[in-house]
Design a protein around this motif. Structure first.
Motif, PDB file in Angstrom:
ATOM      1  N   LYS A  25      -3.978 -95.955  14.535  1.00  0.00           N
ATOM      2  CA  LYS A  25      -5.147 -95.284  13.665  1.00  0.00           C
ATOM      3  C   LYS A  25      -6.733 -95.991  13.875  1.00  0.00           C
ATOM      4  O   LYS A  25      -6.732 -96.790  14.474  1.00  0.00           O
ATOM      5  CB  LYS A  25      -4.449 -95.808  12.287  1.00  0.00           C
ATOM      6  N   ALA A  26      -7.208 -95.552  12.913  1.00  0.00           N
ATOM      7  CA  ALA A  26      -8.650 -95.910  12.938  1.00  0.00           C
ATOM      8  C   ALA A  26      -8.710 -97.471  12.452  1.00  0.00           C
ATOM      9  O   ALA A  26      -7.703 -97.646  11.544  1.00  0.00           O
ATOM     10  CB  ALA A  26      -9.566 -95.165  11.980  1.00  0.00           C
ATOM     11  N   VAL A  27      -9.740 -98.170  12.879  1.00  0.00           N
ATOM     12  CA  VAL A  27      -9.564 -99.716  12.441  1.00  0.00           C
ATOM     13  C   VAL A  27      -9.713 -99.771  10.794  1.00  0.00           C
ATOM     14  O   VAL A  27      -9.111-100.682  10.285  1.00  0.00           O
ATOM     15  CB  VAL A  27     -10.950-100.387  12.975  1.00  0.00           C
ATOM     16  N   LYS A  28     -10.471 -98.769  10.238  1.00  0.00           N
ATOM     17  CA  LYS A  28     -10.832 -98.805   8.929  1.00  0.00           C
ATOM     18  C   LYS A  28      -9.372 -98.682   8.540  1.00  0.00           C
ATOM     19  O   LYS A  28      -9.253 -98.981   6.944  1.00  0.00           O
ATOM     20  CB  LYS A  28     -11.814 -97.813   8.449  1.00  0.00           C
ATOM     21  N   VAL A  29      -8.573 -97.743   8.739  1.00  0.00           N
ATOM     22  CA  VAL A  29      -7.071 -97.735   8.045  1.00  0.00           C
ATOM     23  C   VAL A  29      -6.401 -98.730   7.974  1.00  0.00           C
ATOM     24  O   VAL A  29      -5.645 -99.560   6.966  1.00  0.00           O
ATOM     25  CB  VAL A  29      -6.379 -96.389   8.673  1.00  0.00           C
ATOM     26  N   PHE A  30      -6.506 -99.563   9.289  1.00  0.00           N
ATOM     27  CA  PHE A  30      -5.933-100.783   9.224  1.00  0.00           C
ATOM     28  C   PHE A  30      -6.562-101.871   8.201  1.00  0.00           C
ATOM     29  O   PHE A  30      -5.700-102.800   8.008  1.00  0.00           O
ATOM     30  CB  PHE A  30      -5.636-101.309  10.733  1.00  0.00           C
ATOM     31  N   GLN A  31      -7.591-101.899   8.172  1.00  0.00           N
ATOM     32  CA  GLN A  31      -8.320-102.918   7.306  1.00  0.00           C
ATOM     33  C   GLN A  31      -8.200-102.671   5.793  1.00  0.00           C
ATOM     34  O   GLN A  31      -8.521-103.650   5.026  1.00  0.00           O
ATOM     35  CB  GLN A  31      -9.852-102.820   7.585  1.00  0.00           C
ATOM     36  N   GLN A  32      -7.378-101.619   5.401  1.00  0.00           N
ATOM     37  CA  GLN A  32      -7.152-101.438   3.831  1.00  0.00           C
ATOM     38  C   GLN A  32      -6.122-102.602   3.605  1.00  0.00           C
ATOM     39  O   GLN A  32      -5.128-102.955   4.249  1.00  0.00           O
ATOM     40  CB  GLN A  32      -6.439-100.225   3.716  1.00  0.00           C
ATOM     41  N   GLU A  33      -6.238-102.978   2.303  1.00  0.00           N
ATOM     42  CA  GLU A  33      -5.570-104.060   1.848  1.00  0.00           C
ATOM     43  C   GLU A  33      -4.110-103.861   1.962  1.00  0.00           C
ATOM     44  O   GLU A  33      -3.664-102.812   1.464  1.00  0.00           O
ATOM     45  CB  GLU A  33      -5.988-104.317   0.256  1.00  0.00           C
ATOM     46  N   HIS A  34      -3.319-104.581   2.314  1.00  0.00           N
ATOM     47  CA  HIS A  34      -1.970-104.605   2.521  1.00  0.00           C
ATOM     48  C   HIS A  34      -1.429-103.668   3.716  1.00  0.00           C
ATOM     49  O   HIS A  34      -0.152-103.586   4.155  1.00  0.00           O
ATOM     50  CB  HIS A  34      -1.041-103.990   1.128  1.00  0.00           C
ATOM     51  N   TYR A  35      -2.331-102.812   4.322  1.00  0.00           N
ATOM     52  CA  TYR A  35      -1.725-101.657   5.355  1.00  0.00           C
ATOM     53  C   TYR A  35      -1.256-102.306   6.591  1.00  0.00           C
ATOM     54  O   TYR A  35      -0.127-102.136   6.824  1.00  0.00           O
ATOM     55  CB  TYR A  35      -3.170-100.919   5.795  1.00  0.00           C
ATOM     56  N   THR A  36      -1.924-103.416   7.090  1.00  0.00           N
ATOM     57  CA  THR A  36      -1.218-104.220   8.369  1.00  0.00           C
ATOM     58  C   THR A  36       0.030-104.809   7.989  1.00  0.00           C
ATOM     59  O   THR A  36       0.852-104.919   8.828  1.00  0.00           O
ATOM     60  CB  THR A  36      -2.607-104.877   9.056  1.00  0.00           C
ATOM     61  N   GLU A  37      -0.260-105.599   6.829  1.00  0.00           N
ATOM     62  CA  GLU A  37       0.907-106.451   6.384  1.00  0.00           C
ATOM     63  C   GLU A  37       1.967-105.590   6.215  1.00  0.00           C
ATOM     64  O   GLU A  37       3.322-106.062   6.677  1.00  0.00           O
ATOM     65  CB  GLU A  37       0.524-107.363   5.115  1.00  0.00           C
TER      66      GLU A  37
END
Ligand code: G6P
Ligand code: ZN
Length: 597
Positions: A25-37
């Motif tokens: 995904k876009a980096v910004k998607v991964f940067q959402q709170e809890h998204y990556t975790e």
């Protein structure tokens, strides 16, 4: 040091479904709170990692180091026994596979969006590889996805800090969990060891003294590997490599090794006689593009066929080659090598994961895809750097610099140990209509083979909905709607083709019986020519349509120079037919492709 575990409440995010190659995904998607975790929690859970050892590496792209830190903190809290972490997070996808197998690890996490651009406004990705070193198969990624739709909490050790820039081993006592070890390793060492056990480095080193090569890492992860192997081990001069420093945004380059995005390499090769061979690699190092002298493009479909055909030159294969495999859209050149070598041949859906079971079962030794990836033995070794060099070993086939793919040599007449075919070094660019009389074209006998021409047209970033509708219509057609396609003839100019059969490719894994359906529309003509349509599974937004065409032309003896005709010219009629059958222009609104390979 004792580290507390914190449980964090969360909610599912939509769309955390791993695609062909992990979650991208876009980096910004991964940067959402809890998204990556959230996703990492599901990876650790589905990978059954409690009490196990995993490796973590990536291609050095933007956001990678943050995610390595998150994985360390979450793995500790999750009960993973040990993480082997690549120094600075830099480890190519092939090297991750190699270390999983070398050390018998439970699996590995690769932080990459492969050949997609990097940087704060570009893409990031997380892939999971299993204990066989290969990408997680469908049942594992489906389990991950299922978990992402239900997640309500994850565990993390927010205070755990570990410096991944120093090679060291640290042990942490995690409250209520136990010991957790982080071993920071050099990302290149193990891979180089493995390559040296497979290829004949002294022979290659001697050969490239008179066969200069140019390797372009496009500022991706392969830089340190290319430097160590080509400059360090093989003694090539520094002018043999370029763009070898992994950069978070790839220095603005698009790390996709094709004629469009590796344009600098192509231009350099076309403009000089200095190099006999060139290669470029993608961000995470599991794809490569090979160029011959003066920028001659070697289609990946042919590359894998050449490697297989010359496998006996590789020390690892001296005992023989097992089966061969290709993905469905990859041209059938490899099939002909398999027939000549009298070994099993498999056609699998697009996606590296489909090779895994066959490799594990010992049925597959060499495989490749039109998307610029190859693999040799030992499971997922992916010796991408060295596979390029295969072309230059003295006893192998030396790739011609101007002969289009259709002239590639196929087996019967070229037993693996045959005399090298070396084309003249002085062919001008563009392609000559007539070969200079010195061309040893006669060393290639076409008469018993049908050399193929292949082309892939990519229509990138189209609107998703009409592309879905286009594929749905094609599915209907191959299922017989409007009289279907089978038996129909299509004419373009002087060429005519009749459809022998058409389907939406489905695959039953011969090892575990699992079935993958809707893997691409195939239209196969009575002369063996093919049209394939599929939607990319690796994009991060919109849809990318891939159109593949492949045809077979047999020219009479004495007319061999016709094999030098450019693929786009040879395939123009079939391309036109393909565009018409799919009504591609109407559905995509595009007059032409974004990328041609
Ligand atoms: C990744 C996988 C390859 C696969 C490719 C397909 O690179 O590692 O195995 O061939 O994706 O990409 P596409 O965009 O065509 O789905
Ligand atoms: Zn890749």
């Amino acid at each position: 040091m004792s580290v507390p575990v914190v449980t964090v409440a969360t909610k599912p995010f939509e769309g955390q479904k791993p695609g062909t190659s992990g979650l991208r995904k876009a980096v910004k998607v991964f940067q959402q709170e809890h998204y990556t975790e959230n996703f990492i929690h599901c990876v650790l859970e589905a990978g059954k990692t409690v009490g196990q050892t995993l490796v973590v590496g990536g291609d050095g792209r933007y956001y990678g180091e943050e995610v390595v830190a998150t994985i360390i903190r979450m793995a500790a809290a999750h009960g993973v026994a040990k993480l082997v972490v690549a120094k600075a997070g830099i480890m190519s996808t092939p090297a991750v596979s190699a270390i999983i197998r070398e050390r018998g690890l439970c699996g590995g996490i690769v932080l990459t969006a492969s050949h997609n651009p990097g940087g704060p406004d570009a893409d990031f990705g997380i892939k999971y590889n299993c204990s066989n070193g290969g990408p997680a198969p469908d049942h594992v990624t489906n389990a991950m996805y299922g978990l992402t739709t239900q997640i309500s909490q994850y565990k993390i050790c927010p205070s755990l800090v570990c410096d991944i820039h120093i090679i060291q081993t640290s042990v942490f006592q995690v409250d209520g969990v136990g010991d957790f070890t982080v071993e920071v390793v050099d990302g290149v060492d193990g891979y180089v060891r493995l390559m040296k056990s497979i290829f004949d480095f002294p022979a290659i080193a001697a050969f490239i003294k008179s066969f200069p090569v140019l390797m372009d890492s496009l500022n991706g992860v392969t830089g340190p590997y290319v430097e160590r192997i080509f400059l360090g081990e093989l003694g090539a001069p520094p002018s043999s490599v370029r763009n070898t420093k992994p950069l978070p945004d790839f220095g603005g380059l698009h790390p996709d090794p094709n004629l469009t995005y590796a344009a600098d390499l192509v231009a350099t090769m076309r403009g000089t006689d200095l190099y006999k061979m060139g290669a470029a690699f993608d961000g995470d190092g599991d794809r490569n593009m090979i160029l011959g002298e003066r920028g001659f493009f070697v289609t990946p479909c042919d590359s894998v066929a050449v490697i297989a055909n010359n496998a006996s030159c590789i020390p690892y294969f001296r005992g023989g080659v097992g089966g061969l495999a290709r993905s469905m859209p990859t041209s059938c050149a490899l099939d002909r090598v398999a027939a000549a070598l009298k070994v099993e041949m498999f056609e699998v859906p697009t996606g590296w994961k489909y090779f895994g079971n066959l490799m594990d079962a010992g049925r597959l030794a060499i495989c490749g895809e039109e998307s610029f990836g190859y693999s040799l033995p030992s499971g997922r070794v992916y010796p991408q750097v060295q596979s390029t060099l295969r072309y230059s070993l003295p006893s192998g086939t030396v790739y011609p610099h101007h002969l289009p793919s259709s002239t590639l040599t196929y087996p019967h007449h070229l037993p693996p140990s045959s005399t090298p075919i070396i084309y003249p070094h002085h062919l001008p660019h563009p392609l000559p209509h007539h070969l200079p009389s010195s061309t040893p074209i006669s060393t290639i006998t076409y008469s018993h083979h049908l050399p193929s021409s292949t082309l892939r047209y990519d229509y990138e970033n189209c609107a998703a909905e009409p592309c879905g509708a286009m594929v749905a219509r094609l599915r209907g057609l191959v299922d017989g709607v409007d009289g279907g396609l089978t038996g129909k003839s299509f004419v373009d100019g002087e060429k005519s083709y009749t459809v022998d059969r058409a389907d939406d490719f489905s695959y039953t894994d011969p090892i575990d019986g699992s079935v993958a359906t809707q893997q691409g529309i195939r239209v196969i003509m009575t002369d063996g020519s093919r049209i394939v349509y599929r939607l990319s599974g690796t994009g991060s937004s919109g849809a990318t349509v891939r159109l593949y065409v492949e045809s077979y032309e047999r020219y009479e003896d004495g007319q061999e120079d016709r094999y030098l005709t450019d693929s786009q010219t040879v395939l123009r009629p079939l391309l036109n037919i393909a565009l018409n059958i799919a009504q591609l222009k109407q559905y995509t609104g595009r007059d032409g492709p974004t990328v041609v390979t």
